[in-house]
Design a protein around this motif. Structure first.
Motif, PDB file in Angstrom:
ATOM      1  N   LYS A 245      -6.033 -16.190  10.576  1.00 59.08           N
ATOM      2  CA  LYS A 245      -5.945 -15.029  11.452  1.00 59.08           C
ATOM      3  C   LYS A 245      -5.780 -13.760  10.625  1.00 59.08           C
ATOM      4  CE  LYS A 245      -3.273 -13.219  15.347  1.00 59.08           C
ATOM      5  NZ  LYS A 245      -2.103 -13.433  16.224  1.00 59.08           N
ATOM      6  N   THR A 246      -6.444 -12.687  11.050  1.00 58.82           N
ATOM      7  CA  THR A 246      -6.381 -11.422  10.330  1.00 58.82           C
ATOM      8  C   THR A 246      -4.961 -10.885  10.342  1.00 58.82           C
ATOM      9  OG1 THR A 246      -8.659 -10.944  10.977  1.00 58.82           O
ATOM     10  CG2 THR A 246      -7.359  -9.112  10.146  1.00 58.82           C
ATOM     11  N   SER A 247      -4.475 -10.462   9.192  1.00 57.58           N
ATOM     12  CA  SER A 247      -3.105  -9.967   9.056  1.00 57.58           C
ATOM     13  C   SER A 247      -2.955  -8.614   9.746  1.00 57.58           C
ATOM     14  CB  SER A 247      -2.734  -9.849   7.577  1.00 57.58           C
ATOM     15  OG  SER A 247      -1.453  -9.286   7.423  1.00 57.58           O
ATOM     16  N   ASP A 248      -1.726  -8.313  10.174  1.00 56.80           N
ATOM     17  CA  ASP A 248      -1.441  -7.042  10.826  1.00 56.80           C
ATOM     18  C   ASP A 248      -1.327  -5.886   9.840  1.00 56.80           C
ATOM     19  OD1 ASP A 248      -1.391  -8.367  13.250  1.00 56.80           O
ATOM     20  OD2 ASP A 248       0.784  -8.745  13.156  1.00 56.80           O
ATOM     21  N   GLU A 249      -1.237  -6.195   8.555  1.00 58.70           N
ATOM     22  CA  GLU A 249      -1.124  -5.131   7.554  1.00 58.70           C
ATOM     23  C   GLU A 249      -2.429  -4.344   7.496  1.00 58.70           C
ATOM     24  OE1 GLU A 249       0.408  -6.204   3.775  1.00 58.70           O
ATOM     25  OE2 GLU A 249       1.641  -7.841   4.567  1.00 58.70           O
ATOM     26  N   ALA A 250      -2.277  -3.024   7.442  1.00 54.96           N
ATOM     27  CA  ALA A 250      -3.467  -2.167   7.425  1.00 54.96           C
ATOM     28  C   ALA A 250      -4.220  -2.275   6.107  1.00 54.96           C
ATOM     29  CB  ALA A 250      -3.070  -0.712   7.686  1.00 54.96           C
ATOM     30  N   GLU A 251      -3.493  -2.415   5.009  1.00 62.25           N
ATOM     31  CA  GLU A 251      -4.123  -2.461   3.689  1.00 62.25           C
ATOM     32  C   GLU A 251      -3.233  -3.262   2.749  1.00 62.25           C
ATOM     33  OE1 GLU A 251      -5.950   0.615   0.320  1.00 62.25           O
ATOM     34  OE2 GLU A 251      -4.998   1.384   2.151  1.00 62.25           O
ATOM     35  N   VAL A 252      -3.850  -4.076   1.910  1.00 61.87           N
ATOM     36  CA  VAL A 252      -3.131  -4.897   0.936  1.00 61.87           C
ATOM     37  C   VAL A 252      -3.603  -4.500  -0.452  1.00 61.87           C
ATOM     38  CG1 VAL A 252      -2.601  -7.236   0.159  1.00 61.87           C
ATOM     39  CG2 VAL A 252      -2.947  -6.791   2.593  1.00 61.87           C
ATOM     40  N   ASP A 253      -2.653  -4.271  -1.340  1.00 63.59           N
ATOM     41  CA  ASP A 253      -2.977  -3.879  -2.709  1.00 63.59           C
ATOM     42  C   ASP A 253      -3.722  -5.015  -3.414  1.00 63.59           C
ATOM     43  OD1 ASP A 253      -3.184  -2.581  -5.072  1.00 63.59           O
ATOM     44  OD2 ASP A 253      -1.069  -2.710  -5.619  1.00 63.59           O
ATOM     45  N   ASP A 254      -4.725  -4.657  -4.192  1.00 59.32           N
ATOM     46  CA  ASP A 254      -5.520  -5.672  -4.882  1.00 59.32           C
ATOM     47  C   ASP A 254      -4.691  -6.452  -5.896  1.00 59.32           C
ATOM     48  OD1 ASP A 254      -8.423  -6.592  -5.107  1.00 59.32           O
ATOM     49  OD2 ASP A 254      -7.923  -6.230  -7.207  1.00 59.32           O
ATOM     50  N   ALA A 255      -3.602  -5.867  -6.399  1.00 54.90           N
ATOM     51  CA  ALA A 255      -2.747  -6.587  -7.354  1.00 54.90           C
ATOM     52  C   ALA A 255      -2.106  -7.810  -6.713  1.00 54.90           C
ATOM     53  CB  ALA A 255      -1.678  -5.653  -7.906  1.00 54.90           C
ATOM     54  N   LYS A 256      -1.835  -7.768  -5.408  1.00 55.76           N
ATOM     55  CA  LYS A 256      -1.241  -8.922  -4.736  1.00 55.76           C
ATOM     56  C   LYS A 256      -2.203 -10.106  -4.715  1.00 55.76           C
ATOM     57  CE  LYS A 256       1.883  -6.302  -1.737  1.00 55.76           C
ATOM     58  NZ  LYS A 256       2.291  -6.044  -0.333  1.00 55.76           N
ATOM     59  N   TYR A 257      -3.493  -9.842  -4.574  1.00 53.05           N
ATOM     60  CA  TYR A 257      -4.475 -10.931  -4.609  1.00 53.05           C
ATOM     61  C   TYR A 257      -4.527 -11.571  -5.997  1.00 53.05           C
ATOM     62  CZ  TYR A 257      -6.132  -8.962  -0.175  1.00 53.05           C
ATOM     63  OH  TYR A 257      -6.225  -8.505   1.111  1.00 53.05           O
ATOM     64  N   ARG A 258      -4.489 -10.750  -7.035  1.00 58.70           N
ATOM     65  CA  ARG A 258      -4.521 -11.296  -8.401  1.00 58.70           C
ATOM     66  C   ARG A 258      -3.264 -12.099  -8.700  1.00 58.70           C
ATOM     67  NH1 ARG A 258      -6.627  -6.009  -9.417  1.00 58.70           N
ATOM     68  NH2 ARG A 258      -4.600  -5.339 -10.191  1.00 58.70           N
ATOM     69  N   GLU A 259      -2.100 -11.612  -8.262  1.00 58.74           N
ATOM     70  CA  GLU A 259      -0.855 -12.355  -8.499  1.00 58.74           C
ATOM     71  C   GLU A 259      -0.842 -13.670  -7.728  1.00 58.74           C
ATOM     72  OE1 GLU A 259       2.194  -9.693  -7.372  1.00 58.74           O
ATOM     73  OE2 GLU A 259       1.891  -8.311  -9.073  1.00 58.74           O
ATOM     74  N   ALA A 260      -1.351 -13.662  -6.490  1.00 58.39           N
ATOM     75  CA  ALA A 260      -1.399 -14.905  -5.708  1.00 58.39           C
ATOM     76  C   ALA A 260      -2.319 -15.928  -6.361  1.00 58.39           C
ATOM     77  CB  ALA A 260      -1.863 -14.600  -4.288  1.00 58.39           C
ATOM     78  N   GLU A 261      -3.410 -15.477  -6.942  1.00 54.15           N
ATOM     79  CA  GLU A 261      -4.326 -16.408  -7.615  1.00 54.15           C
ATOM     80  C   GLU A 261      -3.687 -17.008  -8.862  1.00 54.15           C
ATOM     81  OE1 GLU A 261      -8.880 -16.304  -9.470  1.00 54.15           O
ATOM     82  OE2 GLU A 261      -8.180 -14.727  -8.134  1.00 54.15           O
ATOM     83  N   LYS A 262      -2.861 -16.233  -9.567  1.00 53.18           N
ATOM     84  CA  LYS A 262      -2.172 -16.754 -10.744  1.00 53.18           C
ATOM     85  C   LYS A 262      -1.082 -17.758 -10.368  1.00 53.18           C
ATOM     86  CE  LYS A 262      -2.885 -12.613 -13.574  1.00 53.18           C
ATOM     87  NZ  LYS A 262      -2.215 -11.488 -14.278  1.00 53.18           N
ATOM     88  N   ARG A 263      -0.504 -17.628  -9.187  1.00 48.95           N
ATOM     89  CA  ARG A 263       0.569 -18.534  -8.763  1.00 48.95           C
ATOM     90  C   ARG A 263       0.040 -19.847  -8.202  1.00 48.95           C
ATOM     91  NH1 ARG A 263       2.701 -13.739  -6.357  1.00 48.95           N
ATOM     92  NH2 ARG A 263       1.951 -14.486  -4.334  1.00 48.95           N
ATOM     93  N   GLN A 264      -1.248 -20.029  -8.155  1.00 49.89           N
ATOM     94  CA  GLN A 264      -1.807 -21.265  -7.610  1.00 49.89           C
ATOM     95  C   GLN A 264      -1.356 -22.466  -8.440  1.00 49.89           C
ATOM     96  OE1 GLN A 264      -6.052 -21.323  -7.544  1.00 49.89           O
ATOM     97  NE2 GLN A 264      -6.198 -23.193  -6.355  1.00 49.89           N
TER      98      GLN A 264
END
Length: 495
Positions: A245-264
């Motif tokens: 489901k699409t998140s309610d946040e209007a915008e997500v910083d691209d750094a959060k995507y990179r950090e989430a990928e590293k935590r896999q």
């Protein structure tokens, strides 16, 4: 050294020529006529006579005709010889090219644009360059470029280079997400990156798993390194272990995507096999940095003190306005604020002068005693405290009712993908099993035994959890799976 050898060879050749001339002169008859002799000729003739008068042991040996044929004169060396030319290396075999189709619209040529020939696979197994399925059955139809060693199966030949991918959530009513114009050379990791950014959920890169459905609740996991070409045109892929489901946040910083990928989590990592909750199920307290500060103002004559709250970039006039409001005394705006100087005395602050982080000031020109009814009066403070306490109590009661209502709601179980890896052996490959999230650890073990077709998993195998650098603790079969999505196994090889 070369020059010395060259001179010796020339001397030897001259000696051989002189000896041959002498032999020819001895064989010719002597002429009676005597020609006039010059001094140089006379000296050379006298030298020849002396040589002839010497004993045979001192004369130079004469070569026979057989020796001359056996040992021909060596060719004189030159001082500047051309460097030897390096031998040409054999051409390296051409490696299969990467899938880069450029401006092609369909797979009717190889990545370099060469036409494909319709052939029949003979004896050697082969794999399709698009779906990577192989080795294919010998005798199957294929389309091949012999120059680039590139082959396509019958299903992939003529397939569009860019395709549309539909992603759905297993067992949920969440609407599907459509990714348009996806290249068949893209990886599954690229699909997860695009999907996470489209629905604004970085946790898809950390916990999400993409699978394909084979029918009858049977799924095949897709690894991050797999290519989109493995997915047949028109088929649908499914997302597990994360929300779509699409998140309610209007915008997500691209750094959060990179950090989430590293935590896999991957097999062999420290956190693999632990019980970690996805971010959407955790309650995180957001600590906001205060933008204001407390300033203590003390009366220079009477010693009364009052604390007011002002912004960090406040000026002296802002502090006076806060004092006038808290005390209920407009005359406080006419007073003076003082600060300590280096000489131990006081210096006044102008209305436009900034505080610069000062939290203690002195005041003169008005009283700091609050009037009745003012916000700083003790009675007013007591009333405000009672009101705040009542509001906090009402808020706590409302939160308790909300939590009770949520506890009454029964969450529907959903399908999840659990990755099982061996805790000690690196030869065993990880195994993915699909179970509902409300099952127990023992039921996960049953699913693992059924997939591997190894009944000994139920009796000799056990799930463990890492306790230290080299120690493990057993996970009981009666424990619920909960939010675990990775498990460690011991007792048998995972084959």
């Amino acid at each position: 050294e070369q020059l010395r050898r060259l001179q010796e060879q020339q001397q030897q050749q001259q000696q051989q020529i002189q000896q041959q001339e002498q032999q020819q002169q001895q064989q010719q008859p002597k002429k009676t006529e005597e020609l006039p002799v010059t001094p140089s000729q006379s000296s050379s003739q006298s030298q020849i006579k002396e040589e002839q008068s010497l004993p045979e042991s001192t004369q130079q040996p004469q070569l026979s005709k057989a020796d001359e044929k056996a040992e021909p004169p060596q060719r004189p060396l030159t001082l500047h010889q051309p460097p030897p030319q390096p031998k040409a290396k054999p051409p390296r075999p051409m490696s299969p090219p990467k899938i880069r189709f450029g401006a092609l619209e369909a797979l009717d040529a190889c990545p370099r644009g060469h036409a494909l020939e319709d052939q029949e696979a003979r004896t050697q197994p082969w794999a399709c360059g698009c779906c990577r399925q192989g080795p294919a059955i010998v005798g199957a139809r294929r389309f091949r470029c012999n120059h680039c060693e590139y082959s396509l199966c019958e299903s992939c030949h003529g397939r569009p280079v860019e395709d549309k991918i539909t992603v759905k959530r297993v067992g949920a009513e969440t609407p599907a997400v459509v990714l348009s114009k996806v290249s068949i050379s893209a990886s599954i990791l690229d699909i997860k990156r695009a999907l996470a950014r489209q629905v604004r959920r970085p946790e898809i890169l950390e916990y999400g798993k993409l699978v394909t459905s084979n029918g009858d609740s049977d799924y095949t996991p897709l690894q991050d390194a797999d290519v989109v070409g493995r997915i047949m045109p028109g088929s649908c892929i499914y997302l597990l272990n994360a929300e779509l489901k699409t998140s309610d946040e209007a915008e997500v910083d691209d750094a959060k995507y990179r950090e989430a990928e590293k935590r896999q989590l991957k097999p062999g990592m420290a956190g693999f096999g632990g019980a970690a909750k996805p971010p959407q199920q955790q309650s995180k307290a957001v600590v906001e940095e205060r933008s204001d500060m407390d300033v203590e103002v003390r009366s220079l004559q009477l010693g009364h003190a009052l604390t007011v709250q002002v912004p960090k970039n406040a000026t002296a006039l802002t502090v006076k306005e806060a004092l006038a409001t808290a005390l209920g005394r407009p005359e406080a705006l006419e007073g003076k604020l003082l600060r300590r100087n280096n000489e131990g005395g006081y210096s006044s602050l102008s209305n436009e002068e900034a505080l610069d982080g000062r939290k203690q000031l002195s005041f003169m020109g008005a009283e700091l005693t609050p009037l009745p009814g003012a916000p700083a009066h003790p009675d007013t403070k007591r009333k405000a405290a009672r009101k705040a306490k009542a509001q906090a109590k009402a808020k706590a009661a409302a939160e308790a009712i909300h939590e009770e209502e949520e506890s009454l709601l029964v969450k529907e179980p959903e399908l999840v993908q659990v990755t099982v890896a061996h805790a000690a052996s690196s030869r065993s490959k990880p195994v993915d099993v699909f179970v509902m999230d409300n099952v127990s650890i023992g039921e996960v073990k049953e699913a693992l035994a059924a997939k591997l077709e190894m009944p000994d998993v139920l009796t000799r195998g056990k799930f463990v959890q890492r306790k230290g650098a080299a120690s493990f603790g057993a996970v009981r079969d009666q424990e619920p799976l909960g939010d675990r999505r990775t498990l460690l196994f011991m007792g048998l090889e995972l084959k």
